[in-house]
Design an enzyme around this catalytic site. Structure first.
Site, PDB file in Angstrom:
ATOM      1  N   ASP A 394      11.064  -6.194   7.515  1.00  9.80           N
ATOM      2  CA  ASP A 394       9.396  -5.460   7.770  1.00  9.80           C
ATOM      3  C   ASP A 394       8.723  -4.855   6.589  1.00  9.80           C
ATOM      4  OD1 ASP A 394      12.047  -3.923   8.140  1.00  9.80           O
ATOM      5  OD2 ASP A 394      10.621  -2.094   8.162  1.00  9.80           O
ATOM      6  N   ASP A 404       5.251  -0.807   1.129  1.00 11.72           N
ATOM      7  CA  ASP A 404       6.171   0.190   1.724  1.00 11.72           C
ATOM      8  C   ASP A 404       7.016   0.841   0.506  1.00 11.72           C
ATOM      9  OD1 ASP A 404       5.308  -0.168   4.011  1.00 11.72           O
ATOM     10  OD2 ASP A 404       6.541  -1.661   4.795  1.00 11.72           O
TER      11      ASP A 404
END
Length: 642
Positions: A394, A404
């Site tokens: 993810d 991220d």
């Protein structure tokens, strides 16, 4: 044929010409069991026949110098442009008319073209048959303040930098005051976390405002991270703290200026409220200042965006196809426009001589490009000494961007087993040396997802994994050769260097920056060979000095053979070996000051990181080795929640 052999116990990332395979340390627990052929040894001795009006024949790739037989090198339609290649366009953009926030050209293709959640509340729940949920920012705000901003990103959006001076700017980018034209939503996705399928995850604290089209019709999504709860927040509060937000803001921009594909950051604001966090999961939570960072990217689609829907069975496989069509249409349009007359056919080299025709299946061409972009990204990480820390599926961008920023870290003392993530310590799955293998493992999960959706077949999936291996090796060898100022890759010389760096725990960044000071003079007395490296070879004994002197002598022989002048080589090496990287202790110094209300160090650090390859006289302190306090928990290592 390439072996990516990475072990936390090994001092090296060993790259030998044998095969490309997933190592046994990688957990096999997958929601989508891999077809056995995806785990067999790919063969890289393949023939390539391309016909675009003329004929081009490529036989087995030559390992020295590295040649790229990537799809993007043989078809204009499959060229992979990194964000760093847009710098010149940004400069040309500066003279364009600049816009106010109210004049931004919003588009909402993601919401318009993909299925959404019929509900718009933020109650934590499983969201089915939908790619997103419309939800408004809800973080409590009280007198928010602008901490830092990026003029470079504003330029991408055609945004007038004077907009940062608006009194209501912090209100708008904390979510307290809506941006005219925005349609906020949180994306629904799943993923493998530390090798185990985790089911639905989604944007638990990030809310996308929409897409801005600039004057060049480039699409840029704006996303507020830390803006409040969404249906995907599970048991969390949807908020972010100033500490982690500073790290994400600074590293997003630092990576871009290093030339590494990445999501960007427009601005960072405090919320004026406190957020409770247990940084070390040790039962000692404390209140920290809250903050929100505005992240910017062409797309925030991840591998997990596709995985979740494939995991939910036949009923949702159409969503996987819709998401693939959406990505190709908006972010890989050259694939959509490929003509079968281009005849991009590749033999896989298998016993059955299987052929992959990338023009007959756009999804296969797309999978190959995603694999190659990912391989190129990981090779650049390895070159600059960057460790992501949480390479869950993810956290993998389909655009090949670094995304991220949590417990990341740049190598200080060279240690292939280094992980900046305390959660990763037991197995060091995501340590520096393992990143190439993890990238391949994640590509295997992505390919399996597309196979489950009947978008690609076994042969096409396996070919994408082959392309990952070849692309990684080509890029890694080219990068390491450039870092040493050599015209071609010397495996023995580079492996010996990496071994020496690991044995003596030499600072990775400073060593390569100092290496350009060595002269191509075989007549240098033996006792003077290490003089150019004296600032980086610290506290080594006689035996180790002899080992280093032997390596330097071999290196000088290579330099002499190259025929490149010392001046030309130094300029070239200094352009690829940064003097400044965003070391964790530099982040922490800026965080400490910001938590006391002084944002000056965050802004100064940003300016230094915007010119990582320049000497920047007066800024030398930002290239120093970490002080002793930098090795305490919370500085050199952080948890996933950070």
């Amino acid at each position: 044929m390439i072996l990516l052999h990475c072990s936390p116990k090994s001092p090296l990332l060993s790259l030998s010409s044998s095969s490309l395979r997933l190592r046994s340390f990688l957990p096999s627990s997958s929601k989508f069991p891999l077809c056995p052929s995806l785990l067999r040894k790919p063969r890289f001795s393949f023939a390539c026949h391309v016909s675009t009006g003329g004929n081009l024949r490529m036989d087995s790739p030559s390992p020295d110098p590295p040649s790229s037989l990537s799809v993007d090198s043989v078809a204009d339609g499959l060229k992979n442009q990194s964000l760093s290649e847009r710098d010149n366009d940004e400069l040309n953009h500066e003279n364009k008319s600049k816009l106010s926030l109210e004049d931004l050209n919003w588009d909402h293709s993601f919401v318009r073209e993909l299925p959404g959640d019929p509900r718009s509340d933020s109650i934590p729940r499983q969201v089915y048959h939908a790619c997103y949920t419309k939800v408004l920012p809800s973080a409590e705000v009280e007198n928010p303040k602008l901490v830092a901003w990026s003029d470079s990103v504003a330029n991408l959006l055609d945004l007038d930098p004077k907009e940062f001076e608006r009194p209501d700017f912090p209100l708008k980018f904390s979510g307290a005051s809506p941006l005219a034209g925005s349609v906020p939503y949180a994306q629904c996705y799943g993923g493998h976390q530390f090798g185990t399928w985790a089911g639905q995850l989604g944007d638990g604290r990030a809310i996308t405002l929409g897409e801005v089209l600039n004057s060049k019709l480039e699409r840029w999504e704006l996303q507020l991270k830390g803006a409040g709860k969404t249906p995907y927040s599970r048991f969390a509060d949807g908020l972010a703290v100033l500490r982690s937000s500073i790290r994400e803001f600074l590293c997003s921009e630092a990576m871009h200026f290093l030339g590494i594909p990445t999501t960007r950051a427009l601005c960072l604001v405090t919320t004026g409220k406190f957020v409770t966090r247990d940084m070390f999961y040790d039962g000692n939570p404390k209140e920290e200042p809250g903050a929100i960072v505005c992240r910017v990217s062409p797309s925030f689609l991840r591998f997990g965006s596709y995985q979740l829907h494939a995991s939910r069975g036949e009923e949702d496989l159409g969503i996987v196809r819709a998401l693939a069509d959406y990505a190709i249409r908006h972010h890989f349009p050259h694939i959509e426009n490929m003509s079968r007359s281009e005849s991009l056919s590749f033999s896989t080299g298998d016993v059955d001589h299987s052929v992959v025709d990338l023009t007959s299946n756009k999804y296969a061409a797309w999978t190959v490009e995603v694999a190659e972009r990912t391989a190129s990204l990981v090779a650049r990480w390895q070159g600059v000494g960057f460790t992501h820390g949480v390479l869950n599926t993810d956290n993998m961008s389909i655009l090949g961007l670094t995304i991220d920023y949590g417990p990341f870290g740049f190598l200080d003392a060279f240690d292939p087993s280094y992980t900046p993530n305390t959660t990763d310590l037991p197995g060091r799955r995501y340590c520096f040396a393992n990143q190439p293998d993890i990238g391949l493992w994640n590509i295997a999960q992505f390919a399996s997802t597309l196979m489950a959706a009947h978008l690609i077949n076994d042969t096409e999936a396996n070919y994408a994994m082959e392309r990952y291996g070849t692309k990684f090796m080509d890029e890694y060898q080219a990068i390491m050769s450039q870092k040493l100022g050599l015209p071609k890759y010397n495996k023995q010389l580079i492996n010996k260097l990496l071994n020496n760096l690991a044995v003596d725990k030499v600072d990775y960044t400073n060593f390569f920056r100092s290496l350009s000071n060595i002269k191509a003079d075989p007549g240098i007395p033996e006792d003077e060979l290490l003089v150019p490296l004296k600032a980086v070879l610290l506290d080594i004994g006689k035996e180790r000095k002899e080992a280093w002197a032997g390596w330097v002598q071999s290196y000088i022989q290579e330099l002499v053979a190259s025929g490149i002048s010392d001046e030309e080589r130094k300029a070239s090496m200094d352009s690829v070996n940064p003097k400044y990287v965003l070391r964790n202790y530099l982040c922490q110094s800026a965080i400490d000051a910001a938590e006391l209300g002084d944002f000056g160090e965050v802004r100064r650090l940003l300016k230094v990181m915007e010119r990582p390859y320049d000497e920047q006289p007066g800024m030398e302190k930002y290239s120093r080795l970490p002080p002793a306090w930098a090795y305490r928990p919370g500085v050199c290592m952080l948890s996933c929640s950070s």
